[in-house]
Write a protein that holds these residues in place. Structure first.
Motif, PDB file in Angstrom:
ATOM      1  N   GLU A  71     -12.328   4.927   4.838  1.00  0.00           N
ATOM      2  CA  GLU A  71     -11.073   5.356   4.222  1.00  0.00           C
ATOM      3  C   GLU A  71     -10.046   5.639   5.297  1.00  0.00           C
ATOM      4  OE1 GLU A  71     -12.071   8.801   1.916  1.00  0.00           O
ATOM      5  OE2 GLU A  71     -13.112   7.616   0.392  1.00  0.00           O
ATOM      6  N   ASP A  72      -8.778   5.385   4.963  1.00  0.00           N
ATOM      7  CA  ASP A  72      -7.686   5.770   5.855  1.00  0.00           C
ATOM      8  C   ASP A  72      -7.495   7.289   5.755  1.00  0.00           C
ATOM      9  OD1 ASP A  72      -6.112   6.374   3.597  1.00  0.00           O
ATOM     10  OD2 ASP A  72      -4.688   4.753   3.929  1.00  0.00           O
ATOM     11  N   LEU A  82       0.831  -1.202   0.000  1.00  0.00           N
ATOM     12  CA  LEU A  82       0.000   0.000   0.000  1.00  0.00           C
ATOM     13  C   LEU A  82       0.863   1.249   0.000  1.00  0.00           C
ATOM     14  CD1 LEU A  82      -2.992   1.047   0.380  1.00  0.00           C
ATOM     15  CD2 LEU A  82      -2.373   1.298   2.782  1.00  0.00           C
ATOM     16  N   CYS A 118      -5.400   8.980   4.272  1.00  0.00           N
ATOM     17  CA  CYS A 118      -4.971   9.393   2.934  1.00  0.00           C
ATOM     18  C   CYS A 118      -6.057   9.197   1.886  1.00  0.00           C
ATOM     19  CB  CYS A 118      -3.742   8.597   2.494  1.00  0.00           C
ATOM     20  SG  CYS A 118      -2.255   9.032   3.377  1.00  0.00           S
ATOM     21  N   GLY A 119      -7.153   8.541   2.242  1.00  0.00           N
ATOM     22  CA  GLY A 119      -8.234   8.307   1.295  1.00  0.00           C
ATOM     23  C   GLY A 119      -8.270   6.927   0.663  1.00  0.00           C
ATOM     24  N   ASN A 120      -7.376   6.000   1.077  1.00  0.00           N
ATOM     25  CA  ASN A 120      -7.440   4.621   0.592  1.00  0.00           C
ATOM     26  C   ASN A 120      -8.696   3.961   1.146  1.00  0.00           C
ATOM     27  OD1 ASN A 120      -4.901   4.477  -0.882  1.00  0.00           O
ATOM     28  ND2 ASN A 120      -3.923   4.646   1.116  1.00  0.00           N
ATOM     29  N   HIS A 172       1.307   9.596  -4.402  1.00  0.00           N
ATOM     30  CA  HIS A 172       0.170   8.668  -4.413  1.00  0.00           C
ATOM     31  C   HIS A 172      -1.152   9.419  -4.380  1.00  0.00           C
ATOM     32  CE1 HIS A 172      -2.459   5.335  -3.506  1.00  0.00           C
ATOM     33  NE2 HIS A 172      -2.855   5.944  -2.405  1.00  0.00           N
ATOM     34  N   ARG A 173      -2.091   8.944  -5.192  1.00  0.00           N
ATOM     35  CA  ARG A 173      -3.442   9.473  -5.180  1.00  0.00           C
ATOM     36  C   ARG A 173      -4.395   8.294  -5.063  1.00  0.00           C
ATOM     37  NH1 ARG A 173      -0.940  12.901  -3.868  1.00  0.00           N
ATOM     38  NH2 ARG A 173      -0.348  14.802  -4.934  1.00  0.00           N
ATOM     39  N   PRO A 174      -5.233   8.268  -4.037  1.00  0.00           N
ATOM     40  CA  PRO A 174      -6.196   7.168  -3.912  1.00  0.00           C
ATOM     41  C   PRO A 174      -7.073   7.086  -5.160  1.00  0.00           C
ATOM     42  CG  PRO A 174      -6.188   8.514  -1.950  1.00  0.00           C
ATOM     43  CD  PRO A 174      -5.369   9.238  -2.968  1.00  0.00           C
ATOM     44  N   ASN A 175      -7.519   5.880  -5.453  1.00  0.00           N
ATOM     45  CA  ASN A 175      -8.405   5.674  -6.593  1.00  0.00           C
ATOM     46  C   ASN A 175      -9.637   4.898  -6.130  1.00  0.00           C
ATOM     47  OD1 ASN A 175      -7.609   2.957  -6.435  1.00  0.00           O
ATOM     48  ND2 ASN A 175      -5.842   3.371  -7.732  1.00  0.00           N
ATOM     49  N   VAL A 220       0.959   5.357   0.741  1.00  0.00           N
ATOM     50  CA  VAL A 220       0.310   6.449   1.470  1.00  0.00           C
ATOM     51  C   VAL A 220       1.096   7.722   1.193  1.00  0.00           C
ATOM     52  CG1 VAL A 220      -0.626   4.947   3.282  1.00  0.00           C
ATOM     53  CG2 VAL A 220       1.603   6.021   3.603  1.00  0.00           C
ATOM     54  N   THR A 221       0.418   8.856   1.268  1.00  0.00           N
ATOM     55  CA  THR A 221       1.081  10.114   0.926  1.00  0.00           C
ATOM     56  C   THR A 221       2.026  10.605   2.011  1.00  0.00           C
ATOM     57  OG1 THR A 221      -0.862  11.289   1.725  1.00  0.00           O
ATOM     58  CG2 THR A 221      -0.705  10.921  -0.644  1.00  0.00           C
TER      59      THR A 221
END
Length: 126
Positions: free
Chosen positions: A112-113, A9, A115-117, A62-65, A11-12
């Protein structure tokens, strides 16, 4: 045989999300840690490499998708407990916990975490 091995995974910002994962992953059964300078690894019981593990690394780009990682819960109480843990540790509940129209017993929470995951934990009987 379950062919699942691991999740890598991104994370930003590691420092801001690590406290979240240090609470979430042990609650999901990833209690053994194997950390290095670049990776934080949380493994299930047993010895690597034959156990499932969750590895986290920092990637400022990283950008969540729309991908989603799902986990099983042993019962509805565990779903509720994870929802509370998420809210208390910087995550965001996006739906639930509640029954979803996927099956008559599909009780889940989506979250979501920091970071948005995206994640889900679900209990279902059928």
């Amino acid at each position: 045989m379950n062919k699942f091995s691991h999740i890598d995974l991104r994370v930003t910002h590691m420092e801001s999300v690590l406290p979240f994962y240090e609470k979430l992953l042990p609650a999901l059964g990833f209690r053994r840690t194997y950390h290095s300078a670049d990776w934080r690894v949380f493994a299930a019981e047993g010895e690597l490499p034959s156990v499932a593990y969750f590895a986290i690394t920092e990637d400022p780009e990283h950008r969540p998708n729309r991908n989603l990682i799902g986990f099983w819960a042993k019962d509805r109480e565990e779903v509720d407990a994870i929802a509370q843990l998420v809210q208390e540790n910087g995550g965001t509940v996006t739906a639930g916990p509640k029954l979803f129209p996927i099956s008559p017993t599909y009780y889940a929470v989506y979250f979501e975490d920091p970071c948005g995951n995206a994640y889900e934990i679900v209990h279902r009987l059928n």
